[in-house]
Enzyme design. Sequence first.
Site, PDB file in Angstrom:
ATOM      1  N   LYS A 152      41.569  59.021  32.235  1.00 64.45           N
ATOM      2  CA  LYS A 152      41.436  58.533  31.231  1.00 64.45           C
ATOM      3  C   LYS A 152      40.433  57.935  29.913  1.00 64.45           C
ATOM      4  O   LYS A 152      41.272  58.515  28.589  1.00 64.45           O
ATOM      5  CB  LYS A 152      42.205  56.603  31.402  1.00 64.45           C
ATOM      6  CG  LYS A 152      43.264  56.442  31.708  1.00 64.45           C
ATOM      7  CD  LYS A 152      43.564  55.370  31.852  1.00 64.45           C
ATOM      8  CE  LYS A 152      45.245  54.868  32.866  1.00 64.45           C
ATOM      9  NZ  LYS A 152      45.173  53.271  32.221  1.00 64.45           N
ATOM     10  N   ASP A 194      49.017  52.149  27.449  1.00 62.13           N
ATOM     11  CA  ASP A 194      48.897  50.625  27.564  1.00 62.13           C
ATOM     12  C   ASP A 194      49.432  48.841  27.641  1.00 62.13           C
ATOM     13  O   ASP A 194      50.274  48.357  27.748  1.00 62.13           O
ATOM     14  CB  ASP A 194      46.920  50.944  28.859  1.00 62.13           C
ATOM     15  CG  ASP A 194      47.415  51.688  29.636  1.00 62.13           C
ATOM     16  OD1 ASP A 194      48.316  51.693  30.154  1.00 62.13           O
ATOM     17  OD2 ASP A 194      46.178  51.709  30.161  1.00 62.13           O
TER      18      ASP A 194
HETATM   19  P1  NDP Z   1      38.958  48.123  36.263  1.00 64.65           P
HETATM   20  O1  NDP Z   1      39.057  48.456  37.734  1.00 64.65           O
HETATM   21  O2  NDP Z   1      39.058  48.764  35.135  1.00 64.65           O
HETATM   22  O3  NDP Z   1      39.269  46.075  36.078  1.00 64.65           O
HETATM   23  C1  NDP Z   1      39.538  45.348  36.624  1.00 64.65           C
HETATM   24  C2  NDP Z   1      39.155  43.925  36.578  1.00 64.65           C
HETATM   25  O4  NDP Z   1      39.052  42.667  37.555  1.00 64.65           O
HETATM   26  C3  NDP Z   1      37.899  44.121  35.494  1.00 64.65           C
HETATM   27  O5  NDP Z   1      38.300  42.336  34.232  1.00 64.65           O
HETATM   28  C4  NDP Z   1      36.837  42.895  37.346  1.00 64.65           C
HETATM   29  O6  NDP Z   1      36.254  41.906  36.939  1.00 64.65           O
HETATM   30  C5  NDP Z   1      37.928  42.223  37.246  1.00 64.65           C
HETATM   31  N1  NDP Z   1      38.717  41.159  39.060  1.00 64.65           N
HETATM   32  C6  NDP Z   1      38.430  41.723  39.637  1.00 64.65           C
HETATM   33  N2  NDP Z   1      38.746  41.255  40.884  1.00 64.65           N
HETATM   34  C7  NDP Z   1      37.913  40.338  40.660  1.00 64.65           C
HETATM   35  C8  NDP Z   1      37.743  39.183  40.909  1.00 64.65           C
HETATM   36  N3  NDP Z   1      37.946  38.529  42.597  1.00 64.65           N
HETATM   37  N4  NDP Z   1      37.808  38.084  40.287  1.00 64.65           N
HETATM   38  C9  NDP Z   1      37.468  37.752  38.878  1.00 64.65           C
HETATM   39  N5  NDP Z   1      38.103  39.241  38.346  1.00 64.65           N
HETATM   40  C10 NDP Z   1      37.596  40.240  38.985  1.00 64.65           C
HETATM   41  O7  NDP Z   1      40.966  47.385  36.627  1.00 64.65           O
HETATM   42  P2  NDP Z   1      42.376  47.840  35.533  1.00 64.65           P
HETATM   43  O8  NDP Z   1      41.585  47.394  34.162  1.00 64.65           O
HETATM   44  O9  NDP Z   1      42.802  49.694  35.075  1.00 64.65           O
HETATM   45  O10 NDP Z   1      43.096  47.168  36.263  1.00 64.65           O
HETATM   46  C11 NDP Z   1      43.305  45.749  36.238  1.00 64.65           C
HETATM   47  C12 NDP Z   1      44.662  46.241  36.671  1.00 64.65           C
HETATM   48  O11 NDP Z   1      45.914  45.925  35.526  1.00 64.65           O
HETATM   49  C13 NDP Z   1      45.072  45.982  38.005  1.00 64.65           C
HETATM   50  O12 NDP Z   1      45.506  45.444  38.670  1.00 64.65           O
HETATM   51  C14 NDP Z   1      46.399  47.222  37.646  1.00 64.65           C
HETATM   52  O13 NDP Z   1      47.215  47.381  38.593  1.00 64.65           O
HETATM   53  C15 NDP Z   1      47.348  46.398  36.450  1.00 64.65           C
HETATM   54  N6  NDP Z   1      47.468  47.404  35.192  1.00 64.65           N
HETATM   55  C16 NDP Z   1      48.720  47.314  35.074  1.00 64.65           C
HETATM   56  C17 NDP Z   1      49.202  48.074  34.135  1.00 64.65           C
HETATM   57  C18 NDP Z   1      50.534  48.187  33.938  1.00 64.65           C
HETATM   58  O14 NDP Z   1      51.086  48.884  33.064  1.00 64.65           O
HETATM   59  N7  NDP Z   1      51.378  47.207  34.471  1.00 64.65           N
HETATM   60  C19 NDP Z   1      48.202  49.143  33.233  1.00 64.65           C
HETATM   61  C20 NDP Z   1      47.045  49.561  33.823  1.00 64.65           C
HETATM   62  C21 NDP Z   1      46.618  48.430  34.492  1.00 64.65           C
HETATM   63  P3  NDP Z   1      34.473  42.417  36.474  1.00 64.65           P
HETATM   64  O15 NDP Z   1      34.592  43.252  35.057  1.00 64.65           O
HETATM   65  O16 NDP Z   1      33.383  40.871  36.373  1.00 64.65           O
HETATM   66  O17 NDP Z   1      34.065  43.425  37.477  1.00 64.65           O
END
Ligand code: NDP
Length: 282
Positions: free
Chosen positions: A71, A107
């Site tokens: 991306k 998105d």
């Molecule tokens: P990233 O890996 O870029 O970010 C993950 C995020 O989740 C970070 O903010 C991370 O926090 C947080 N996180 C992970 N584990 C925990 C936890 N145990 N407790 C608190 N925070 C947590 O992933 P994406 O942003 O790309 O994706 C996130 C979600 O969005 C996914 O489930 C994905 O499937 C969904 N998504 C859905 C789309 C749709 O069209 N419906 C499109 C794109 C994504 P930290 O910064 O602290 O690590």
Amino acid sequence: MAHNFLVPLTGSFAMPAAENPTVAMIEAAYRALGLDWRYLNCEVAPEQLGAAVRGARAMGWRGFNCSIPHKVAVIEHLDGLGESARIIGAVNTIVRRGDALIGENTDGQGFVQALRAVADPAGKTALVFGAGGAARAVAVELALAGVTRIGIVNRGRERGAALAELVARHTPAEARHLPWDGSFRIPPDTDLVVHATSVGLFPDVDAMPAIDVSTLLPTMVVADGIHNPPLTRLLRTARERGCAVADGLGMLVNQGVIGIRHWTGLEADPAVMRAALLALEL
Ligand code: NDP
């Protein structure tokens, strides 16, 4: 009788690619629109991304999606960016305009379009949980759609603060990072609660983000970015507490609707696309 065996091509570049269900919903939409177009799901390794984009250009593809891990990396292979893609710094939809390949980010736009079925974001106060790619796109688009105050709640402080700063600097909304140390209590003046972390994503479907659900009020709209499962534990709980909800399947479907609009100029039917995804029993 004259035939035209040259079908317009679109598709997706990602790695891994096999589990990406987008092809099912996009091709269902093409069929419903009576379009003889194709959407090819391609597995492209990071070191081959430039070659893949040049291939799409050479073959006259009408456009394509980029997913993980392309991306951000795809930007250097494009000719320009749409407004929100420039702010977000990531692209998931590439559109051919004349000879130019322009990067858009649908998105967050898909999220906002799905949310509008439940609530108008203009003038609202929102909390966004997460600061990764999805949260970044959602927070920027909420701000561009007129949300006036956004709290970014993220476990990692650095990433949370960086997203709050990005939104505050590039959009008219007020934004600040709120630390996420324990079970987060939602302030009662919150209108929109948006969950955009990966907690609760299949196969961890019983996982629940650390939110004190007793602070969810029936006046609040709760949205989840997770599309698998469509009704997450958070959304089920929010519904029980009287909140209106918007699911991540709506976000995914509406990204497809916007992508198809960019590529074909036509308005796809979200109901057809949602049914195609639900038929896969994700
Ligand atoms: P990233 O890996 O870029 O970010 C993950 C995020 O989740 C970070 O903010 C991370 O926090 C947080 N996180 C992970 N584990 C925990 C936890 N145990 N407790 C608190 N925070 C947590 O992933 P994406 O942003 O790309 O994706 C996130 C979600 O969005 C996914 O489930 C994905 O499937 C969904 N998504 C859905 C789309 C749709 O069209 N419906 C499109 C794109 C994504 P930290 O910064 O602290 O690590």
